[in-house]
Structure formats: C-alpha cells, structure tokens
Design a protein around this motif. Structure first.
Motif, PDB file in Angstrom:
ATOM      1  N   THR A   1       0.815  -1.216   0.000  1.00  0.00           N
ATOM      2  CA  THR A   1       0.000   0.000   0.000  1.00  0.00           C
ATOM      3  C   THR A   1       0.852   1.270   0.000  1.00  0.00           C
ATOM      4  O   THR A   1       0.319   2.372  -0.088  1.00  0.00           O
TER       5      THR A   1
ATOM      6  N   THR B   1      -1.126   8.956   4.910  1.00  0.00           N
ATOM      7  CA  THR B   1      -1.643   8.365   3.676  1.00  0.00           C
ATOM      8  C   THR B   1      -0.857   8.864   2.462  1.00  0.00           C
ATOM      9  O   THR B   1      -0.722  10.075   2.284  1.00  0.00           O
TER      10      THR B   1
ATOM     11  N   ALA C   1      -7.490   4.025   2.571  1.00  0.00           N
ATOM     12  CA  ALA C   1      -7.608   3.254   1.335  1.00  0.00           C
ATOM     13  C   ALA C   1      -6.410   2.331   1.242  1.00  0.00           C
ATOM     14  O   ALA C   1      -5.303   2.706   1.630  1.00  0.00           O
TER      15      ALA C   1
ATOM     16  N   GLU D   1      -1.124   8.520  -3.525  1.00  0.00           N
ATOM     17  CA  GLU D   1      -1.697   7.493  -4.393  1.00  0.00           C
ATOM     18  C   GLU D   1      -2.935   6.832  -3.770  1.00  0.00           C
ATOM     19  O   GLU D   1      -3.707   6.168  -4.465  1.00  0.00           O
ATOM     20  N   GLN D   2      -3.142   7.009  -2.441  1.00  0.00           N
ATOM     21  CA  GLN D   2      -4.277   6.400  -1.750  1.00  0.00           C
ATOM     22  C   GLN D   2      -5.310   7.440  -1.318  1.00  0.00           C
ATOM     23  O   GLN D   2      -6.162   7.149  -0.477  1.00  0.00           O
TER      24      GLN D   2
ATOM     25  N   GLN E   1      -8.684   9.738  -1.346  1.00  0.00           N
ATOM     26  CA  GLN E   1     -10.063   9.331  -1.611  1.00  0.00           C
ATOM     27  C   GLN E   1     -10.921  10.533  -1.972  1.00  0.00           C
ATOM     28  O   GLN E   1     -10.561  11.682  -1.695  1.00  0.00           O
TER      29      GLN E   1
END
Length: 515
Positions: free
Chosen positions: A280, A378, A498, A381-382, A384
C-alpha cells in the motif's frame, strides 16, 4: 497519561446500499456503483487482530469493538483458543459495540512492574470477527487513564510483507519507577500452516525478550488464530524497521505499553497501530502540521527498497541504503520541518512509509495538555474522494472538549483557492446536510511549498465540536487526519484509509458479474 483516539470511520459504502434491494434498481445503476464497492478495501466480512498489552490498572478496563454496516447483518466475535464467542445483529448505517476483557483481547497479561515476556507463540489467542455482509471494524483499547485505537484491516486486504513502525522504550521508566514498558509486535495468522519470518531491526540498544538482536531472524509456523508475540527487553529498545514476511497474508499490530515522544519528554501514553502492508506504500506524502504546537512533530520515514532517496518539499534530505532493518539504514527520524511548524511534502524516489509521532506537550513549556499519539500518513496514491467519520464521544465515548480537528489536505483550483466542489456535511435528524467547505470554514489555508505533478495542494484545519457524524466529498481525491486534545489526553489517526495494491498496475478495467 490518557490517550483516547476513537476512530469510527464510517465507510457507509453508498454503492453497496444499492445491492440491499437490487430488484428496485436498474443494471446500469448497480454497474455504476461497483467501482466504489471494489475500492473500499477497509471493508470486509472477516477480520483478525490482537491487542499489545496495555497498562492495566482498573477493573473497568476493557476493549471496545465498534462495527458499522449498511446492512442488518449477524456478526460473530470469538477467541478460538479460549472458546469464547459472542454474536450480535447490526443496525443498518449505525454503530454496534462489542466488548472484550483484557484477558480475552490480549494474548497475555502484563502489569507494569512485570518483566518483559519472551518471544512466543500464543495458540488460538487471536481475535476473530466474521459477518454475513460487509462491515467496518474499529478497535478501542479503553483502559483507565490510558487508551488508544486502530482501524481494523480485513483479511481481504492483509499482506505478506510488513515493515514495523514502533517507538523506543524510554529509560526513564525503569530509572525512576522501575517499570519495564516495552515495544510489542503481534503477528496473527488467519490461515493454517502460515510460515512467518521475522527479522529484527531497531537500534544499537534493541534486543527482544527472547534474545534476538538486530539482523537476526526467527521463523515460526502458525495455524489459524495463533499469535506470534515479540517484545523489546531493557532500555532504549525499538522494534521499528523490523521486517515481517509470510507465505500467506497475516495481520500485524504494533504498540508501546507506554511511551514518551521523544524519549525524556513527558507525558507517556499507550500507543497502538495495525500496520499496513508494504504493497500500500506510495512515493509522495503530504504531511500536515499539528496546530497549537511550538515545535514541529516528529516523523519517521521507512524505505521499502534499497538505495532510497528521501526528499522534503522537493529537496533531498536523506538517503536510506536499506541493506539491513536498523535506524539510519532502513528508516530515519526527523522533525517534519526545520524551524517553526509547517506542513511538508515527504517523498521518495522509491516507495516509502511515513508515520507521524505527536510529541508530549512538555517540550512546549506547557503543562500536560496533550499526550503523544502515533498517526500513519496516507500516500497521495491512496487519496479518496469521499470520507465519512465521527468524533470521540459521539456514541458514548469519552469526549475531548479542548480541541477536535480535522486536517484536510486537498488539491486547489486553478487560482490556488479551495474548490467549490469540496463539500462538508453533518448528520441532522438522520440525514446529511451539505454545505461548501469554504463557506462553513472560512479563512486562509496553508499552501504546501512544493507542487506534486505540477498540482498545488493546501491544508485546512477544520475546528469541530466534541461530538457528531460528518462527511467530506470532492471531485479530486483528498486526505483527512483526525486529532484532538484534552488535559493530559489526546487522539490522532487517519480519518479514513484506502488500501489499494500499488505494486500491481491496474490497467485492465473490471468485467464484473452479479446477480
């Protein structure tokens, strides 16, 4: 002491609600909802975790498990090795709470004066949650005068490789009070015949209670529900940087029984996080500052691959060889910004992990107004496009009356301003009432000093009440972080998570089939 980070991150999965009575909706409506369903990777029907020993001191100590779902669904929680089990029915789009005693939730009990427990496998002592329909789970370790929590990662999003993010044991505890308060890592197996290889990282003072030293490896085979527990021994030890590799997905939870951040700076608190698998990790992290502090927070940057260059706002400031798993090689520690506090973009030329460590308020020359907390950041790329959350105390938890914030990291419009489509909602009479964020929270936002992919980002602090359920949405992806203070108390966590697999390029659109 006394940290209460109650994260009730309500992923209400609006897309999934369509399926509840699918005969009332067209195929096109269902098909358009599927991408949201597939992207909600902190949603699942099975979870495994375990609780690093907290600081037990009162008969009222317990572990609270909060569950939310758009369905009325049966949920079972169990500890297989103890033969303990409870079953509840959820209320759609509401919160259901289950309680665990410390003796059930923790693989072993450790009171503060007790010596560190040697590395060992605790058979069947993992906590398992199974539901008939998708749910979101949050775990709160609520002990007297100290508590913390984490968003549970479902089995469907677990990984086979982790880099541990802990914090060193402060020598003050043993020198002043003769208390060994270790850094602990728990590895839980959802599947039989899971082979786990743990390679110790840390620093020059690190040694585990089982005798492992940095660079040494321990291998075990776990069956479903088993917990492999490792603990530091002595002063200054730190499990950070240690690598976990398994042949099947595992759950990893890391915590400190009580920790000062940085060492020697009061006040200590229990910390716990459910580690995220390395698949992730991304390359760009927009890290918000913590308002009201004299000094910037501490961050730790972890390298996934060898020879990783680290940047702050586009300027190189670190290099990690990553030839082993120790501090200075696999990870580095620094303040978020030099000088006065400000937000910053931390990047790597290869995937990295970034964790923020909020310091005790003693270093600000202030009384105990905030305890330490640990917050995973975060990667861009993750980000939301929609986040639903609530604040501590909303469902009977302890409230933080001094301050409750959300740090909102967003992409500006072409004029460097907050976009019109960035909206905020709160629940009133069971419904979300929407308004533009720039109208609800006016003021000048902090611009990040460096652009990412030629795009400008900014950070806005949302000052919120002590209770409530809220939602944020926008056309462009964003990130949120929730944190707050009270006297000798604090909490902090990513508002939502995410968990997309960034190791596998997603180039082929899905071709779903449904009934």
């Amino acid at each position: 002491m006394g940290n209460f980070r109650l994260l009730l991150v309500f992923m209400f999965f609006l897309a999934i609600v369509f399926v509840c009575n699918s005969q009332e909706y067209s195929d096109e409506e269902i098909k358009s909802a599927l991408p949201k369903m597939l992207g909600a990777t902190n949603v699942g029907k099975e979870f495994w975790f375990s609780i690093p020993p907290c600081y037990p001191s009162d008969p009222t100590d317990d572990i609270k498990v909060y569950i939310t779902s758009p369905y009325r669904t049966k949920v079972t929680i169990q500890v297989p090795g103890e033969g303990w089990q409870r079953t509840v029915m959820t209320v759609p789009n509401d919160v259901t709470m289950l309680e665990l005693t410390p003796t059930m939730g923790q693989p072993y009990m450790k009171y503060p004066p007790d010596p560190e427990v040697p590395d060992n496998v605790f058979f069947g002592r993992g906590v398992n949650i199974v539901s008939e329909h998708p749910i979101v789970v949050y775990v709160v370790v609520r002990y007297y005068a100290t508590s913390d929590g984490f968003l549970a990662v479902p089995v469907s999003s677990l990984g086979k490789e982790y880099i541990i993010a802990g914090y060193p044991v402060d020598p003050m505890f043993r020198a002043v009070w003769n208390l060994p308060l270790p850094n602990v890592c728990l590895i839980v197996a959802p599947y039989d015949q899971t082979k786990v290889r743990f390679t110790l990282g840390g620093n020059s003072m690190t040694v585990t209670a089982g005798g492992l030293k940095p660079g040494q490896t321990r291998e075990v085979t776990l069956n479903r529900g088993d917990v492999f527990a490792l603990s530091t021994k002595g002063d200054g030890g730190d499990l950070s940087g240690s690598r976990v590799v398994a042949n099947k997905p595992v759950a990893v939870v890391t915590g400190n029984q009580c920790t000062n951040i940085p060492n020697g700076n009061q006040w200590c608190d229990y910390t716990v996080e459910m580690d995220l698998p390395t698949y992730t990790w991304g390359k760009d992290y927009l890290v918000p500052k913590i308002p009201g502090r004299v000094k910037p927070p501490i961050i730790r940057v972890y390298a996934k691959e060898r020879n990783t260059t680290i940047y702050r706002d586009g300027k190189e400031f670190g290099f990690l060889k990553a030839t082993d798993f120790t501090e200075g090689n696999r990870f580095l520690e620094t303040r978020l910004s030099p000088g006065s506090p400000r937000s910053a973009i931390i990047s790597g030329d290869k995937p990295i992990g970034v964790t923020l460590y909020n310091t005790g308020s003693q270093e600000d020359g202030q009384p105990c107004i905030s305890d330490p907390f640990v917050m995973v950041i975060t990667p861009m790329e993750q980000f939301q496009k929609e986040v639903t959350f609530c604040l501590p105390g909303t469902f009977g938890g302890k409230q933080f009356r001094t301050a409750n914030y959300v740090a909102l990291v967003y992409q500006t419009d072409e004029n460097g301003m907050i976009p019109d489509d960035l909206e905020f909602a709160e629940v009133r009479s069971g419904r979300y009432v929407w308004t533009k964020i720039k109208n609800r929270f006016p003021g000048v936002d902090e611009l990040f000093a460096y652009k990412v992919n030629e795009k400008q980002y900014a950070m806005k602090i949302l000052d919120l009440p002590s209770t409530g359920v809220f939602k944020i949405r926008a056309k462009n992806p964003f990130a949120c972080y929730s944190f707050g203070y009270d006297w000798c108390d604090s909490y902090g966590y990513p508002t939502s998570a995410a968990l997309a697999d960034l190791e596998k390029p997603d180039t082929v659109p899905p071709d779903p089939k449904w009934k």
